[in-house]
Design a protein around this motif. Structure first.
Motif, PDB file in Angstrom:
ATOM      1  N   ALA A 244      27.432  47.187  51.739  1.00  0.00           N
ATOM      2  CA  ALA A 244      28.900  46.284  51.365  1.00  0.00           C
ATOM      3  C   ALA A 244      29.742  46.855  52.542  1.00  0.00           C
ATOM      4  CB  ALA A 244      29.547  46.254  49.734  1.00  0.00           C
ATOM      5  N   GLY A 245      30.292  47.693  53.311  1.00  0.00           N
ATOM      6  CA  GLY A 245      31.660  48.172  53.441  1.00  0.00           C
ATOM      7  C   GLY A 245      30.902  47.570  55.487  1.00  0.00           C
ATOM      8  N   ALA A 246      29.807  47.910  55.201  1.00  0.00           N
ATOM      9  CA  ALA A 246      29.534  47.623  56.767  1.00  0.00           C
ATOM     10  C   ALA A 246      28.977  46.629  56.689  1.00  0.00           C
ATOM     11  CB  ALA A 246      28.199  48.419  56.895  1.00  0.00           C
ATOM     12  N   ILE A 247      29.164  45.767  55.900  1.00  0.00           N
ATOM     13  CA  ILE A 247      28.661  44.628  55.944  1.00  0.00           C
ATOM     14  C   ILE A 247      30.088  43.469  56.185  1.00  0.00           C
ATOM     15  CG2 ILE A 247      28.190  42.387  55.060  1.00  0.00           C
ATOM     16  CD1 ILE A 247      25.301  44.076  53.474  1.00  0.00           C
ATOM     17  N   GLY A 248      31.448  44.746  55.666  1.00  0.00           N
ATOM     18  CA  GLY A 248      32.352  43.842  55.732  1.00  0.00           C
ATOM     19  C   GLY A 248      33.129  44.146  56.800  1.00  0.00           C
ATOM     20  N   HIS A 253      35.570  42.055  62.309  1.00  0.00           N
ATOM     21  CA  HIS A 253      35.188  42.009  63.199  1.00  0.00           C
ATOM     22  C   HIS A 253      35.153  40.697  64.149  1.00  0.00           C
ATOM     23  CE1 HIS A 253      34.776  43.663  67.227  1.00  0.00           C
ATOM     24  NE2 HIS A 253      33.826  42.966  67.451  1.00  0.00           N
ATOM     25  N   TYR A 254      33.923  39.963  63.824  1.00  0.00           N
ATOM     26  CA  TYR A 254      34.295  38.741  64.374  1.00  0.00           C
ATOM     27  C   TYR A 254      34.664  37.794  63.307  1.00  0.00           C
ATOM     28  CZ  TYR A 254      29.456  41.340  66.431  1.00  0.00           C
ATOM     29  OH  TYR A 254      29.653  41.938  67.268  1.00  0.00           O
ATOM     30  N   LEU A 259      30.377  36.603  68.732  1.00  0.00           N
ATOM     31  CA  LEU A 259      28.941  37.426  68.752  1.00  0.00           C
ATOM     32  C   LEU A 259      27.524  36.231  69.238  1.00  0.00           C
ATOM     33  CD1 LEU A 259      26.745  39.338  67.826  1.00  0.00           C
ATOM     34  CD2 LEU A 259      26.550  37.732  65.959  1.00  0.00           C
ATOM     35  N   ARG A 260      27.268  37.147  70.632  1.00  0.00           N
ATOM     36  CA  ARG A 260      26.068  36.328  71.184  1.00  0.00           C
ATOM     37  C   ARG A 260      24.763  36.715  70.519  1.00  0.00           C
ATOM     38  NH1 ARG A 260      27.440  33.459  75.827  1.00  0.00           N
ATOM     39  NH2 ARG A 260      25.643  34.257  76.906  1.00  0.00           N
ATOM     40  N   VAL A 261      23.781  35.383  69.942  1.00  0.00           N
ATOM     41  CA  VAL A 261      22.669  35.795  69.855  1.00  0.00           C
ATOM     42  C   VAL A 261      21.596  35.276  70.471  1.00  0.00           C
ATOM     43  CG1 VAL A 261      21.037  35.680  67.949  1.00  0.00           C
ATOM     44  CG2 VAL A 261      23.418  36.232  67.424  1.00  0.00           C
ATOM     45  N   ARG A 327      27.965  45.832  64.353  1.00  0.00           N
ATOM     46  CA  ARG A 327      29.649  45.314  64.852  1.00  0.00           C
ATOM     47  C   ARG A 327      30.218  46.196  66.310  1.00  0.00           C
ATOM     48  NH1 ARG A 327      32.906  46.782  66.335  1.00  0.00           N
ATOM     49  NH2 ARG A 327      35.344  47.273  65.884  1.00  0.00           N
ATOM     50  N   SER A 328      29.062  46.863  66.702  1.00  0.00           N
ATOM     51  CA  SER A 328      29.616  47.171  67.800  1.00  0.00           C
ATOM     52  C   SER A 328      28.301  46.708  69.072  1.00  0.00           C
ATOM     53  CB  SER A 328      28.229  49.410  67.218  1.00  0.00           C
ATOM     54  OG  SER A 328      27.201  49.123  67.376  1.00  0.00           O
ATOM     55  N   HIS A 329      28.337  45.784  68.414  1.00  0.00           N
ATOM     56  CA  HIS A 329      27.497  45.736  69.934  1.00  0.00           C
ATOM     57  C   HIS A 329      27.639  43.837  69.525  1.00  0.00           C
ATOM     58  CE1 HIS A 329      25.528  48.815  69.893  1.00  0.00           C
ATOM     59  NE2 HIS A 329      24.859  48.713  71.797  1.00  0.00           N
ATOM     60  N   PRO A 330      27.877  43.584  70.438  1.00  0.00           N
ATOM     61  CA  PRO A 330      28.976  41.570  71.249  1.00  0.00           C
ATOM     62  C   PRO A 330      27.587  40.921  71.029  1.00  0.00           C
ATOM     63  CG  PRO A 330      29.831  42.939  72.901  1.00  0.00           C
ATOM     64  CD  PRO A 330      29.444  43.631  71.482  1.00  0.00           C
ATOM     65  N   SER A 331      25.943  41.774  71.398  1.00  0.00           N
ATOM     66  CA  SER A 331      25.231  40.439  71.945  1.00  0.00           C
ATOM     67  C   SER A 331      24.542  41.441  71.842  1.00  0.00           C
ATOM     68  CB  SER A 331      25.082  40.879  74.009  1.00  0.00           C
ATOM     69  OG  SER A 331      25.882  39.943  74.305  1.00  0.00           O
ATOM     70  N   GLN A 332      23.097  40.375  70.810  1.00  0.00           N
ATOM     71  CA  GLN A 332      22.375  40.389  69.932  1.00  0.00           C
ATOM     72  C   GLN A 332      21.598  39.818  70.760  1.00  0.00           C
ATOM     73  OE1 GLN A 332      21.985  42.836  67.120  1.00  0.00           O
ATOM     74  NE2 GLN A 332      23.960  43.218  67.502  1.00  0.00           N
ATOM     75  N   PRO A 333      19.709  40.651  70.607  1.00  0.00           N
ATOM     76  CA  PRO A 333      19.484  42.152  69.765  1.00  0.00           C
ATOM     77  C   PRO A 333      19.271  42.627  70.850  1.00  0.00           C
ATOM     78  CG  PRO A 333      17.902  40.237  70.760  1.00  0.00           C
ATOM     79  CD  PRO A 333      18.723  39.751  70.729  1.00  0.00           C
TER      80      PRO A 333
END
Length: 392
Positions: A244-248, A253-254, A259-261, A327-333
């Motif tokens: 839950a904490g990591a998801i929140g 953050h975004y 965020l680019r996917v 959270r740490s990478h705004p370009s995914q995957p």
């Protein structure tokens, strides 16, 4: 990019306790259209190899079950495809679909065209039950090693998944539900490919690794199996708010950055607004904040329909959350595995499986195929398939 998305048709409907594990769809997996590759033979030679070192052939049984043409089927020892029937249940209320291994050496079978699973049972027999599904059609209740009341719970078992059809053979070794028996596969044909092999001592290393993590230790069920955390959550063995904490943190953050996917359909750009992650690009897609269970099962708010737009974005978001890189990478995957699982709160189950894999690939969660990190192989002109029970 996204190859493992189609449910094994009828399995969940027929099973009183569905596994939730996904299975390859041959056409979707290969990206081909019917007839684009050489037609596969009517039956594919299947070899089962026992390298466990702990169980002799007489202690091992194989079960090949699944779907063909909208019906649930099983394979007989002589390679015949037989429909599931309620009359298959014996006096004990369960079917006897076991295919024994040869008295010594390798066991040679024939795999008909179908989609399904090859189960292996060591030191006991699995209890599949033929039942009527919601439409009154014969179906099977499959083993569920994560349910203590399941009749096959005490049997050491595992499975590999496959689709074999006119477009070829598409197969994987899966740990999406649990990890118990180290299995590897080899597919020959146009190429010679292998997947699923673990480093020496890999099975024991996974058990030891997870036993050291307080949140994951309850998932280690003696020497029999390790449960995937999603099933552990449903069984009360794993914290339903673990992520839950990591998801929140990622959702927060975004709200202030993009965020680019990037998918096969193109690049989506998204931000969180009103608690919903909304993307524009090839199509408008959006997602509610997922729960820990949604992330672990790659379902719920992260359900991935086979639509080419919402599905691929959901898969990439789910993979990033399991791998702790959203959270740490705004370009995914993210394609560099060195970045994965670097936070203390992460999917240690998936991490441990990847660490013992000979090629770094494992199916620790259903979206583990994102960026090509799953033990999946395919061939449009297969000539042989080998399933090996590797050393414990």
């Amino acid at each position: 990019m996204i190859s493992r998305r189609k449910l094994l048709g009828g399995l969940a409907a027929g099973a009183a306790v569905g596994s939730g594990a996904l299975l390859f769809s041959g056409q979707a997996a290969s990206g081909t259209t019917p007839g684009a590759s050489r037609k596969a033979a009517a039956g594919l030679p299947l070899t089962v190899v026992n390298k466990t070192g702990a169980y002799d052939n007489s202690s091992i049984a194989v079960y090949i079950v699944g779907n063909e043409g909208g019906r649930q089927v099983r394979v007989t020892p002589d390679g015949t495809l037989a429909p599931v029937s309620l009359s298959d249940n014996g006096p004990d209320g369960f079917t006897d679909y076991a295919i024994p291994l040869a008295g010594g050496g390798d066991t040679r079978l024939t795999l008909p065209k179908m989609s399904g699973r090859i189960y292996v049972a060591l030191g006991g027999r699995l209890k599949f039950k033929a039942v009527a599904d919601g439409n009154g059609n014969p179906a099977l209740q499959y083993p569920a090693g994560w349910v203590e009341s399941d009749p096959s719970y005490d049997v050491l078992h595992d499975c590999a998944e496959f689709t074999y059809n006119d477009d070829g053979m598409f197969c994987n070794t899966t740990m999406v539900d649990m990890f118990s028996v180290p299995l590897s596969i080899r597919l020959t044909g146009a190429k010679d490919q292998t997947a699923g092999e673990l480093r020496a001592g890999g099975r024991a290393a996974v058990f030891r690794d997870l036993a050291r993590h307080d949140a994951f230790a309850p998932l280690v069920l003696g020497e029999k199996r390790v449960l995937a955390p999603g099933h552990g959550l449903d069984s009360g063995l794993f914290d339903r708010d673990y992520l839950a904490g990591a998801i929140g943190e990622a959702w927060n953050h975004y709200t202030g950055t993009d965020l680019r996917v990037t998918t096969n359909a193109g690049t989506f750009t998204g931000r969180v607004s009103g608690g919903r992650f909304a993307f524009t690009g090839p199509a408008a897609v959006s997602f509610d904040r997922p729960t820990t269970r949604d992330v672990l099962f790659c379902d719920g708010a992260l359900a991935a329909p086979n639509d080419g737009t919402t599905g691929p974005v959901a898969a990439i978001l789910g993979a990033a959350l399991n791998r702790s890189v959203l959270r740490s990478h705004p370009s995914q995957p993210v394609t560099d595995p060195a970045a994965f699982y670097q936070r203390e709160v992460t999917n240690h189950y998936a991490r441990a499986l990847h660490e013992v894999s000979a090629d770094g690939k494992a199916y620790g969660f259903a979206f583990d195929d994102v960026a090509g990190f799953a033990p999946y192989i395919e061939d449009g002109a297969p000539s042989g398939f080998t399933l090996t029970l590797d050393a414990f």
